[in-house]
Write a protein that holds these residues in place. Sequence first.
Motif, PDB file in Angstrom:
ATOM      1  N   PRO A   5     -10.626  11.424 -41.579  1.00 32.32           N
ATOM      2  CA  PRO A   5     -11.771  10.636 -41.127  1.00 32.32           C
ATOM      3  C   PRO A   5     -11.398   9.277 -40.530  1.00 32.32           C
ATOM      4  O   PRO A   5     -12.163   8.711 -39.769  1.00 32.32           O
ATOM      5  N   THR A   6     -10.216   8.757 -40.842  1.00 31.93           N
ATOM      6  CA  THR A   6      -9.822   7.461 -40.282  1.00 31.93           C
ATOM      7  C   THR A   6      -8.946   7.585 -39.037  1.00 31.93           C
ATOM      8  O   THR A   6      -8.601   6.581 -38.423  1.00 31.93           O
ATOM      9  N   ALA A   7      -8.591   8.805 -38.657  1.00 27.74           N
ATOM     10  CA  ALA A   7      -7.740   9.017 -37.492  1.00 27.74           C
ATOM     11  C   ALA A   7      -8.490   8.686 -36.210  1.00 27.74           C
ATOM     12  O   ALA A   7      -9.677   8.977 -36.077  1.00 27.74           O
ATOM     13  N   LYS A   8      -7.777   8.085 -35.264  1.00 24.47           N
ATOM     14  CA  LYS A   8      -8.379   7.749 -33.976  1.00 24.47           C
ATOM     15  C   LYS A   8      -8.352   8.919 -33.008  1.00 24.47           C
ATOM     16  O   LYS A   8      -9.115   8.947 -32.054  1.00 24.47           O
ATOM     17  N   LEU A   9      -7.472   9.868 -33.260  1.00 26.68           N
ATOM     18  CA  LEU A   9      -7.326  11.012 -32.365  1.00 26.68           C
ATOM     19  C   LEU A   9      -7.576  12.314 -33.125  1.00 26.68           C
ATOM     20  O   LEU A   9      -7.232  12.433 -34.302  1.00 26.68           O
ATOM     21  N   THR A  10      -8.125  13.292 -32.431  1.00 25.13           N
ATOM     22  CA  THR A  10      -8.275  14.618 -33.009  1.00 25.13           C
ATOM     23  C   THR A  10      -6.973  15.390 -32.821  1.00 25.13           C
ATOM     24  O   THR A  10      -6.120  15.012 -32.009  1.00 25.13           O
ATOM     25  N   LYS A  26       3.496   9.383 -18.350  1.00 24.14           N
ATOM     26  CA  LYS A  26       4.000   8.163 -18.982  1.00 24.14           C
ATOM     27  C   LYS A  26       3.194   7.820 -20.219  1.00 24.14           C
ATOM     28  O   LYS A  26       1.973   7.953 -20.247  1.00 24.14           O
ATOM     29  N   GLN A  27       3.909   7.341 -21.235  1.00 28.09           N
ATOM     30  CA  GLN A  27       3.258   6.952 -22.485  1.00 28.09           C
ATOM     31  C   GLN A  27       2.229   5.852 -22.249  1.00 28.09           C
ATOM     32  O   GLN A  27       1.159   5.861 -22.864  1.00 28.09           O
ATOM     33  N   LYS A  28       2.527   4.939 -21.352  1.00 30.28           N
ATOM     34  CA  LYS A  28       1.611   3.842 -21.038  1.00 30.28           C
ATOM     35  C   LYS A  28       0.279   4.388 -20.520  1.00 30.28           C
ATOM     36  O   LYS A  28      -0.792   3.936 -20.926  1.00 30.28           O
ATOM     37  N   ASP A  29       0.340   5.367 -19.637  1.00 27.51           N
ATOM     38  CA  ASP A  29      -0.873   5.963 -19.074  1.00 27.51           C
ATOM     39  C   ASP A  29      -1.659   6.726 -20.135  1.00 27.51           C
ATOM     40  O   ASP A  29      -2.899   6.655 -20.177  1.00 27.51           O
ATOM     41  N   LEU A  30      -0.948   7.464 -20.983  1.00 28.31           N
ATOM     42  CA  LEU A  30      -1.621   8.209 -22.049  1.00 28.31           C
ATOM     43  C   LEU A  30      -2.298   7.261 -23.029  1.00 28.31           C
ATOM     44  O   LEU A  30      -3.426   7.507 -23.461  1.00 28.31           O
ATOM     45  N   ALA A  31      -1.617   6.177 -23.362  1.00 27.47           N
ATOM     46  CA  ALA A  31      -2.188   5.197 -24.287  1.00 27.47           C
ATOM     47  C   ALA A  31      -3.487   4.621 -23.725  1.00 27.47           C
ATOM     48  O   ALA A  31      -4.489   4.510 -24.448  1.00 27.47           O
ATOM     49  N   GLU A  33      -5.498   5.974 -21.465  1.00 25.12           N
ATOM     50  CA  GLU A  33      -6.517   7.026 -21.381  1.00 25.12           C
ATOM     51  C   GLU A  33      -7.146   7.340 -22.741  1.00 25.12           C
ATOM     52  O   GLU A  33      -8.357   7.525 -22.849  1.00 25.12           O
ATOM     53  N   PHE A  34      -6.314   7.400 -23.781  1.00 30.01           N
ATOM     54  CA  PHE A  34      -6.809   7.760 -25.108  1.00 30.01           C
ATOM     55  C   PHE A  34      -7.181   6.547 -25.958  1.00 30.01           C
ATOM     56  O   PHE A  34      -7.556   6.682 -27.108  1.00 30.01           O
ATOM     57  N   ARG A  35      -7.054   5.367 -25.370  1.00 33.76           N
ATOM     58  CA  ARG A  35      -7.428   4.104 -26.021  1.00 33.76           C
ATOM     59  C   ARG A  35      -6.711   3.882 -27.349  1.00 33.76           C
ATOM     60  O   ARG A  35      -7.321   3.560 -28.367  1.00 33.76           O
ATOM     61  N   SER A  37      -2.519   2.509 -28.798  1.00 33.72           N
ATOM     62  CA  SER A  37      -1.360   1.728 -28.371  1.00 33.72           C
ATOM     63  C   SER A  37      -0.244   2.644 -27.858  1.00 33.72           C
ATOM     64  O   SER A  37      -0.206   3.844 -28.167  1.00 33.72           O
ATOM     65  N   GLU A  38       0.657   2.048 -27.096  1.00 31.36           N
ATOM     66  CA  GLU A  38       1.838   2.791 -26.654  1.00 31.36           C
ATOM     67  C   GLU A  38       2.681   3.197 -27.866  1.00 31.36           C
ATOM     68  O   GLU A  38       3.304   4.252 -27.865  1.00 31.36           O
ATOM     69  N   THR A  39       2.665   2.372 -28.886  1.00 38.19           N
ATOM     70  CA  THR A  39       3.384   2.691 -30.122  1.00 38.19           C
ATOM     71  C   THR A  39       2.815   3.960 -30.760  1.00 38.19           C
ATOM     72  O   THR A  39       3.565   4.814 -31.238  1.00 38.19           O
ATOM     73  N   ALA A  40       1.491   4.095 -30.744  1.00 31.98           N
ATOM     74  CA  ALA A  40       0.859   5.296 -31.308  1.00 31.98           C
ATOM     75  C   ALA A  40       1.322   6.547 -30.556  1.00 31.98           C
ATOM     76  O   ALA A  40       1.612   7.579 -31.172  1.00 31.98           O
ATOM     77  N   ILE A  41       1.407   6.444 -29.237  1.00 27.08           N
ATOM     78  CA  ILE A  41       1.874   7.586 -28.429  1.00 27.08           C
ATOM     79  C   ILE A  41       3.339   7.884 -28.755  1.00 27.08           C
ATOM     80  O   ILE A  41       3.729   9.041 -28.916  1.00 27.08           O
ATOM     81  N   SER A  42       4.148   6.854 -28.889  1.00 28.16           N
ATOM     82  CA  SER A  42       5.558   7.030 -29.235  1.00 28.16           C
ATOM     83  C   SER A  42       5.710   7.690 -30.605  1.00 28.16           C
ATOM     84  O   SER A  42       6.538   8.595 -30.778  1.00 28.16           O
ATOM     85  N   PHE A  43       4.911   7.254 -31.569  1.00 27.42           N
ATOM     86  CA  PHE A  43       4.962   7.858 -32.901  1.00 27.42           C
ATOM     87  C   PHE A  43       4.595   9.340 -32.853  1.00 27.42           C
ATOM     88  O   PHE A  43       5.188  10.152 -33.561  1.00 27.42           O
ATOM     89  N   ILE A  44       3.628   9.689 -32.032  1.00 29.31           N
ATOM     90  CA  ILE A  44       3.257  11.103 -31.864  1.00 29.31           C
ATOM     91  C   ILE A  44       4.433  11.856 -31.247  1.00 29.31           C
ATOM     92  O   ILE A  44       4.821  12.929 -31.709  1.00 29.31           O
ATOM     93  N   LYS A  45       5.013  11.278 -30.205  1.00 27.92           N
ATOM     94  CA  LYS A  45       6.127  11.916 -29.496  1.00 27.92           C
ATOM     95  C   LYS A  45       7.292  12.227 -30.427  1.00 27.92           C
ATOM     96  O   LYS A  45       7.880  13.308 -30.359  1.00 27.92           O
ATOM     97  N   TYR A  46       7.624  11.287 -31.301  1.00 32.52           N
ATOM     98  CA  TYR A  46       8.785  11.450 -32.171  1.00 32.52           C
ATOM     99  C   TYR A  46       8.454  12.000 -33.556  1.00 32.52           C
ATOM    100  O   TYR A  46       9.308  12.040 -34.437  1.00 32.52           O
TER     101      TYR A  46
END
Length: 64
Positions: A5-10, A26-31, A33-35, A37-46
Amino acid sequence: MKHCPTAKLTYQQVQSILERIVKGDKQKDLAAEFRVSETAISFIKYGKTYQKVRLKLNAGQTYH
């Protein structure tokens, strides 16, 4: 999988992000688009967050 329930992404959004990372988006573009941080995208990636979401690749390989 249950959605936290506290997650920002499904889980579907995370799956989409992983697919697009593999395609070269690019992570910057995904961040932006999905509102998130770039860090959040990086954490997902890794695989530091959303560890249960895996992208299925050819021959049964996974990308996290």
